[in-house]
Design a protein around this motif. Structure first.
Motif, PDB file in Angstrom:
ATOM      1  N   PHE A  24     -16.778 -20.192  13.788  1.00 20.18           N
ATOM      2  CA  PHE A  24     -16.982 -20.497  12.370  1.00 20.18           C
ATOM      3  C   PHE A  24     -16.552 -21.922  12.054  1.00 20.18           C
ATOM      4  CE2 PHE A  24     -14.582 -20.886   8.384  1.00 20.18           C
ATOM      5  CZ  PHE A  24     -15.620 -20.798   7.460  1.00 20.18           C
ATOM      6  N   ALA A  25     -15.331 -22.292  12.466  1.00 25.92           N
ATOM      7  CA  ALA A  25     -14.777 -23.602  12.119  1.00 25.92           C
ATOM      8  C   ALA A  25     -15.557 -24.739  12.768  1.00 25.92           C
ATOM      9  CB  ALA A  25     -13.306 -23.671  12.523  1.00 25.92           C
ATOM     10  N   LEU A  26     -15.885 -24.589  14.055  1.00 29.38           N
ATOM     11  CA  LEU A  26     -16.603 -25.651  14.759  1.00 29.38           C
ATOM     12  C   LEU A  26     -18.004 -25.865  14.193  1.00 29.38           C
ATOM     13  CD1 LEU A  26     -15.585 -24.928  18.464  1.00 29.38           C
ATOM     14  CD2 LEU A  26     -14.894 -26.896  17.076  1.00 29.38           C
ATOM     15  N   SER A  27     -18.708 -24.771  13.921  1.00 36.24           N
ATOM     16  CA  SER A  27     -20.068 -24.915  13.397  1.00 36.24           C
ATOM     17  C   SER A  27     -20.059 -25.463  11.972  1.00 36.24           C
ATOM     18  CB  SER A  27     -20.816 -23.575  13.456  1.00 36.24           C
ATOM     19  OG  SER A  27     -20.123 -22.575  12.731  1.00 36.24           O
ATOM     20  N   LEU A  28     -18.989 -25.201  11.221  1.00 31.64           N
ATOM     21  CA  LEU A  28     -18.862 -25.759   9.869  1.00 31.64           C
ATOM     22  C   LEU A  28     -18.516 -27.237   9.903  1.00 31.64           C
ATOM     23  CD1 LEU A  28     -18.540 -25.593   6.755  1.00 31.64           C
ATOM     24  CD2 LEU A  28     -16.178 -24.832   7.157  1.00 31.64           C
ATOM     25  N   GLN A  29     -17.517 -27.598  10.704  1.00 35.49           N
ATOM     26  CA  GLN A  29     -16.945 -28.949  10.643  1.00 35.49           C
ATOM     27  C   GLN A  29     -17.578 -29.938  11.617  1.00 35.49           C
ATOM     28  OE1 GLN A  29     -14.921 -29.839   8.383  1.00 35.49           O
ATOM     29  NE2 GLN A  29     -14.300 -27.877   7.528  1.00 35.49           N
ATOM     30  N   VAL A  30     -18.511 -29.497  12.461  1.00 39.89           N
ATOM     31  CA  VAL A  30     -19.112 -30.424  13.409  1.00 39.89           C
ATOM     32  C   VAL A  30     -19.961 -31.481  12.706  1.00 39.89           C
ATOM     33  CG1 VAL A  30     -21.210 -29.053  13.817  1.00 39.89           C
ATOM     34  CG2 VAL A  30     -20.340 -30.574  15.614  1.00 39.89           C
ATOM     35  N   LEU A  31     -20.498 -31.178  11.520  1.00 41.03           N
ATOM     36  CA  LEU A  31     -21.427 -32.096  10.860  1.00 41.03           C
ATOM     37  C   LEU A  31     -20.806 -33.361  10.268  1.00 41.03           C
ATOM     38  CD1 LEU A  31     -24.236 -30.131   8.968  1.00 41.03           C
ATOM     39  CD2 LEU A  31     -24.316 -31.337  11.141  1.00 41.03           C
ATOM     40  N   PRO A  32     -19.710 -33.278   9.477  1.00 43.73           N
ATOM     41  CA  PRO A  32     -19.231 -34.489   8.793  1.00 43.73           C
ATOM     42  C   PRO A  32     -19.038 -35.709   9.684  1.00 43.73           C
ATOM     43  CG  PRO A  32     -18.123 -32.576   7.897  1.00 43.73           C
ATOM     44  CD  PRO A  32     -18.932 -32.090   9.065  1.00 43.73           C
ATOM     45  N   PRO A  33     -18.432 -35.585  10.868  1.00 39.42           N
ATOM     46  CA  PRO A  33     -18.296 -36.786  11.703  1.00 39.42           C
ATOM     47  C   PRO A  33     -19.628 -37.314  12.251  1.00 39.42           C
ATOM     48  CG  PRO A  33     -16.724 -35.080  12.358  1.00 39.42           C
ATOM     49  CD  PRO A  33     -17.730 -34.439  11.473  1.00 39.42           C
ATOM     50  N   LEU A  34     -20.677 -36.493  12.153  1.00 44.39           N
ATOM     51  CA  LEU A  34     -21.979 -36.881  12.699  1.00 44.39           C
ATOM     52  C   LEU A  34     -22.948 -37.372  11.630  1.00 44.39           C
ATOM     53  CD1 LEU A  34     -22.538 -33.860  15.141  1.00 44.39           C
ATOM     54  CD2 LEU A  34     -21.718 -36.149  15.745  1.00 44.39           C
ATOM     55  N   PHE A  35     -22.548 -37.282  10.354  1.00 36.04           N
ATOM     56  CA  PHE A  35     -23.470 -37.614   9.274  1.00 36.04           C
ATOM     57  C   PHE A  35     -24.038 -39.025   9.407  1.00 36.04           C
ATOM     58  CE2 PHE A  35     -21.802 -34.238   6.171  1.00 36.04           C
ATOM     59  CZ  PHE A  35     -22.934 -33.453   6.368  1.00 36.04           C
ATOM     60  N   GLU A  36     -23.198 -39.981   9.768  1.00 38.19           N
ATOM     61  CA  GLU A  36     -23.656 -41.372   9.873  1.00 38.19           C
ATOM     62  C   GLU A  36     -24.780 -41.493  10.903  1.00 38.19           C
ATOM     63  OE1 GLU A  36     -21.888 -45.861  10.771  1.00 38.19           O
ATOM     64  OE2 GLU A  36     -20.530 -44.143  10.614  1.00 38.19           O
ATOM     65  N   GLN A  37     -24.630 -40.788  12.024  1.00 35.90           N
ATOM     66  CA  GLN A  37     -25.669 -40.825  13.052  1.00 35.90           C
ATOM     67  C   GLN A  37     -26.936 -40.101  12.600  1.00 35.90           C
ATOM     68  OE1 GLN A  37     -24.235 -39.746  17.028  1.00 35.90           O
ATOM     69  NE2 GLN A  37     -22.157 -39.948  16.260  1.00 35.90           N
ATOM     70  N   ILE A  38     -26.758 -38.950  11.948  1.00 40.37           N
ATOM     71  CA  ILE A  38     -27.917 -38.176  11.503  1.00 40.37           C
ATOM     72  C   ILE A  38     -28.728 -38.966  10.478  1.00 40.37           C
ATOM     73  CG2 ILE A  38     -28.655 -36.038  10.381  1.00 40.37           C
ATOM     74  CD1 ILE A  38     -26.115 -34.708  11.438  1.00 40.37           C
ATOM     75  N   MET A  39     -28.003 -39.668   9.562  1.00 40.36           N
ATOM     76  CA  MET A  39     -28.686 -40.414   8.503  1.00 40.36           C
ATOM     77  C   MET A  39     -29.533 -41.566   9.043  1.00 40.36           C
ATOM     78  SD  MET A  39     -25.760 -40.616   5.530  1.00 40.36           S
ATOM     79  CE  MET A  39     -25.253 -39.163   4.594  1.00 40.36           C
TER      80      MET A  39
END
Length: 393
Positions: A24-39
């Motif tokens: 639960f925690a990993l799948s929730l929190q994996v995104l914020p540090p990656l947002f810059e790359q995804i954008m």
């Protein structure tokens, strides 16, 4: 399963529950540090990034009672397997698509599976741990989310820069696949879920005690307070010249739980008392927010104190639940706590953000308000009375 084997097997169940919450925690929190790359690949705004995070929690507001009902009617192991498959599918699909609407869709999909895990993971512990060992069980269990959050915050961004954000999401999906394999091989549950009162068609209907409602209110306020602080804490520390340490100081409220939660659970079991530790924790939080609001000397100390104060709260809530409801109501009680958590998470940050907007970014008023939340939690605690699986609090 004889008593000796069952006594050792409960630690296997605890390991599975712990790993479920890590998923639960990993799948929730994996995104914020990656947002810059995804954008860089898919253009969306910061507010839309917030929507992506919130989408994960939306199923947790509407589905927990359905999950609790299904846990009564169907095989819990099968529900866990289906939930993990849904999460794996959501994460994997997210990693292949390239549009914001599809991001939302597959984020919601992962959130559906996560909601099932969040309801059933603590329920497994109540099935295998008696009240004399419930504290240590819940203490270890409540290390999972802080640990997963810290790991994701510190490593997903770095690894994403090396392997790419899509591979990172696929890596989390791979971890969930390993947990799924462990569940299939190692999880063995009684055919009839007597420990949560699910056997037979003549079960009493869920009514819910007044103490349960007090506990739900406490958990809602605690999550609202925590997420509000975690959201705007970095801004506060930056405003007083601690920008280089803002993230770390804010994260201390979660980091402390990794080390202190099992200690709190052990103290609950050894002393047979819970409320004094819980009340002391909230008093520490209240004082810490008051001193932070006043920019009192030694601000890092009060950031640490917030973590110390928060550590007993989740352990207290999940340990006390079986004592505030009848055995057949535990599943629905877990569902109510899941809804409470998601409501607090959804409401807390925008309320504090609005307060900051209306006061010109005045953290004195905002942190005094957060201290007031602790005062409200303390007041609600005196309304808690146990009468389910145990009575000592």
């Amino acid at each position: 399963m004889n008593h000796r084997v069952q006594d050792s097997y409960k630690w296997v169940v605890l390991s599975i529950s712990f790993l479920m919450m890590m998923c639960f925690a990993l799948s929730l929190q994996v995104l914020p540090p990656l947002f810059e790359q995804i954008m860089k690949e898919v253009s969306f705004s910061n507010s839309q990034a917030g929507i992506l995070m919130g989408a994960y929690a939306i199923p947790g507001i509407f589905l927990p009672f359905l999950v609790a009902y299904l846990a009564i009617r169907f095989d819990i192991k099968k529900l866990i397997i289906v939930a993990l498959l849904i999460m794996i599918g959501g994460l994997t699909a997210f990693s292949f698509v390239g549009s914001f609407p599809l991001f939302i869709l597959f984020r919601l999909m992962a959130g559906v599976g996560a909601t099932v895990l969040v309801v059933l993971a603590p329920l497994l512990i109540t099935m295998f741990f008696d009240r004399n060992r419930m504290g240590i069980g819940m203490g270890i269990f409540n290390m999972a989310v802080p640990l997963g959050t810290v790991l994701a915050a510190n490593f997903s961004g770095l690894l994403g820069q090396v392997f790419g954000w899509r591979v990172m999401l696929q890596g989390v999906a791979g971890f969930l696949g390993l947990v799924l394999l462990f569940v299939i091989i190692a999880l063995s549950l009684p055919k009839s879920n007597d420990s949560n009162g699910s056997s037979g068609d003549s079960r009493p209907k869920f009514k819910g005690s007044m103490s349960l409602w007090f506990l739900v209110a406490i958990w809602t306020l605690a999550n609202a307070q925590l997420l509000a602080y975690v959201t705007f804490g970095p801004q506060f520390y930056q405003s007083i010249g601690l920008g280089e340490r803002a993230g770390f100081l804010t994260s201390l409220i979660m980091l402390a739980s990794i080390f202190l939660a099992p200690i709190m659970g052990l103290l609950f079991d050894k002393t047979g008392r819970k409320k004094p530790f819980f009340l002391m924790g909230n008093l520490i939080i209240l004082i810490s927010f008051a001193f932070l609001a006043a920019n009192f000397f030694g601000l890092p100390l009060w950031a640490v104190a917030l973590g110390v104060g928060f550590a007993p709260i989740p352990v207290f809530v999940f340990t006390l639940l079986p004592e505030t409801v009848k055995p057949h109501e535990i599943g629905m009680g877990m569902g109510m706590l899941t809804v409470a958590s998601n409501l607090g998470t959804t409401v807390g940050p925008p309320v504090l953000g609005s307060m900051l907007d209306q006061t010109g970014g005045n953290f004195l008023i905002s942190f005094i308000a957060l201290a007031g939340v602790s005062a409200a939690i303390i007041a609600l605690t005196f309304g808690l009375k146990t009468g389910g699986l145990g009575r000592k609090n």
